[in-house]
Design a protein around this motif. Sequence first.
Motif, short mmCIF file in Angstrom:
data_model
loop_
_atom_site.label_atom_id
_atom_site.label_comp_id
_atom_site.label_asym_id
_atom_site.label_seq_id
_atom_site.Cartn_x
_atom_site.Cartn_y
_atom_site.Cartn_z
N HIS A 63 9.02 -14.92 5.23
CA HIS A 63 10.36 -14.94 5.82
C HIS A 63 11.27 -14.03 5.00
O HIS A 63 11.83 -14.47 3.99
N PRO A 64 11.47 -12.78 5.41
CA PRO A 64 12.37 -11.91 4.64
C PRO A 64 13.79 -12.45 4.58
O PRO A 64 14.50 -12.25 3.60
N GLU A 65 14.20 -13.15 5.63
CA GLU A 65 15.56 -13.68 5.67
C GLU A 65 15.78 -14.80 4.67
O GLU A 65 16.92 -15.20 4.41
N LYS A 66 14.69 -15.31 4.06
CA LYS A 66 14.79 -16.36 3.03
C LYS A 66 14.25 -15.88 1.68
O LYS A 66 13.99 -16.70 0.81
N SER A 67 14.09 -14.57 1.55
CA SER A 67 13.40 -14.02 0.38
C SER A 67 14.33 -13.23 -0.54
O SER A 67 13.93 -12.24 -1.15
N ALA A 68 15.57 -13.67 -0.64
CA ALA A 68 16.54 -13.14 -1.60
C ALA A 68 16.66 -11.62 -1.50
O ALA A 68 16.60 -11.06 -0.40
N ALA A 69 16.80 -10.95 -2.64
CA ALA A 69 17.08 -9.51 -2.64
C ALA A 69 15.94 -8.70 -2.06
O ALA A 69 16.15 -7.70 -1.36
N VAL A 70 14.70 -9.09 -2.34
CA VAL A 70 13.55 -8.35 -1.82
C VAL A 70 13.52 -8.46 -0.29
O VAL A 70 13.28 -7.47 0.41
N GLY A 71 13.77 -9.64 0.23
CA GLY A 71 13.79 -9.81 1.68
C GLY A 71 14.89 -9.01 2.34
O GLY A 71 14.67 -8.41 3.40
N GLU A 72 16.06 -8.99 1.72
CA GLU A 72 17.15 -8.19 2.29
C GLU A 72 16.79 -6.71 2.29
O GLU A 72 17.08 -5.99 3.24
N ARG A 73 16.12 -6.26 1.21
CA ARG A 73 15.70 -4.86 1.16
C ARG A 73 14.73 -4.54 2.30
O ARG A 73 14.81 -3.48 2.93
N ILE A 74 13.82 -5.47 2.61
CA ILE A 74 12.86 -5.28 3.69
C ILE A 74 13.56 -5.20 5.04
O ILE A 74 13.25 -4.35 5.88
N ILE A 75 14.53 -6.08 5.26
CA ILE A 75 15.29 -6.05 6.51
C ILE A 75 16.03 -4.72 6.62
O ILE A 75 16.02 -4.06 7.68
N ARG A 76 16.66 -4.28 5.54
CA ARG A 76 17.38 -3.01 5.56
C ARG A 76 16.41 -1.84 5.79
O ARG A 76 16.74 -0.88 6.51
N ASP A 77 15.21 -1.91 5.20
CA ASP A 77 14.21 -0.86 5.43
C ASP A 77 13.82 -0.79 6.90
O ASP A 77 13.67 0.30 7.47
N PHE A 78 13.66 -1.96 7.53
CA PHE A 78 13.34 -1.97 8.96
C PHE A 78 14.49 -1.38 9.77
O PHE A 78 14.26 -0.58 10.68
N LEU A 79 15.70 -1.78 9.45
CA LEU A 79 16.86 -1.29 10.22
C LEU A 79 17.05 0.22 10.06
O LEU A 79 17.69 0.85 10.90
N ALA A 80 16.47 0.78 9.01
CA ALA A 80 16.61 2.22 8.75
C ALA A 80 15.53 3.07 9.41
O ALA A 80 15.63 4.30 9.41
N VAL A 81 14.49 2.45 9.97
CA VAL A 81 13.39 3.26 10.56
C VAL A 81 13.85 3.90 11.86
O VAL A 81 14.76 3.41 12.54
N LYS A 92 0.85 -1.19 0.00
CA LYS A 92 0.00 0.00 0.00
C LYS A 92 0.88 1.24 0.00
O LYS A 92 1.85 1.32 0.76
N HIS A 93 0.55 2.20 -0.81
CA HIS A 93 1.34 3.42 -0.89
C HIS A 93 1.16 4.24 0.38
O HIS A 93 0.14 4.18 1.05
N GLY A 94 2.20 4.99 0.72
CA GLY A 94 2.13 5.83 1.90
C GLY A 94 2.32 5.07 3.19
O GLY A 94 1.91 5.53 4.25
N ASN A 95 2.97 3.90 3.12
CA ASN A 95 3.16 3.10 4.35
C ASN A 95 4.28 3.66 5.23
O ASN A 95 4.39 3.27 6.38
N GLY A 96 5.11 4.55 4.68
CA GLY A 96 6.13 5.19 5.48
C GLY A 96 7.25 4.29 5.95
O GLY A 96 7.94 4.60 6.92
N TRP A 97 7.46 3.17 5.27
CA TRP A 97 8.43 2.21 5.73
C TRP A 97 9.20 1.56 4.58
O TRP A 97 10.43 1.53 4.58
N LEU A 98 8.48 1.06 3.59
CA LEU A 98 9.07 0.17 2.61
C LEU A 98 9.54 0.89 1.34
O LEU A 98 8.89 1.80 0.86
N SER A 99 10.67 0.43 0.81
CA SER A 99 11.19 0.95 -0.45
C SER A 99 10.27 0.57 -1.60
O SER A 99 9.57 -0.45 -1.54
N ASP A 100 10.30 1.37 -2.65
CA ASP A 100 9.42 1.14 -3.80
C ASP A 100 9.63 -0.23 -4.43
O ASP A 100 8.67 -0.84 -4.92
N GLU A 101 10.87 -0.73 -4.43
CA GLU A 101 11.14 -2.00 -5.11
C GLU A 101 10.53 -3.21 -4.41
O GLU A 101 10.48 -4.30 -4.97
#
Length: 196
Positions: free
Chosen positions: A178-196, A123-132
């Motif tokens: 499981h973002p930790e098992k979801s390749a590049a997209v999962g890593e992006r999600i983990i990095r997005d969380f670490l950046a909040v 959903k747009h405007g979630n304030g957390w996740l990268s566009d990719e």
Amino acid sequence: MVAIINYNAGNIRSVLYALERIGVDHELTADPTKIRAADKVIFPGVGHAASTMAHLNDTGLADVIRSLTQPVFGVCVGMQLLCSHSEEGDVDCLGIFPEKVRQFRPVNGEKVPHMGWNDVQVKHGNGWLSDEVDGGYCYYVHSYFVESGPDTVATTNYCGTDFAAMMRRDNFYAAQFHPEKSAAVGERIIRDFLAV
């Protein structure tokens, strides 16, 4: 430092390996003092909701998790336990999210558990996740799902049901997959969380 909550759940090691791959200082711990002092907290795992909630209540970790004010990321059963109630063992959970956890009921011969790669519609405007992240594929293994609600920031469809793939409320973030098992997209999600 990132604290990974150590409790009676499986599959926690994969989260440790993911954080090691991206060079993040972390510690697996059940110590309330260390958990409360961490910059970020990850609440991962695979397990049965009722037995896991019993363990969290018995050890006092349930109250610790509810009290956290730093960013907290619930993964898989960690996300489900952050909700109000689960049909898995008919148990009240941590109540951070008001949504309920339901069991998949196949309608067209689908297999349960929902296992494998499926998309994430952000959903747009979630304030957390990268566009990719939007439209990316992540790895799911679960027989229960969180009904979509006001805290849903991304959805997925299985068994004819749109359900919450990701959630956010205040300082609590969550992913059903499981973002930790979801390749590049999962890593992006983990990095997005670490950046909040």
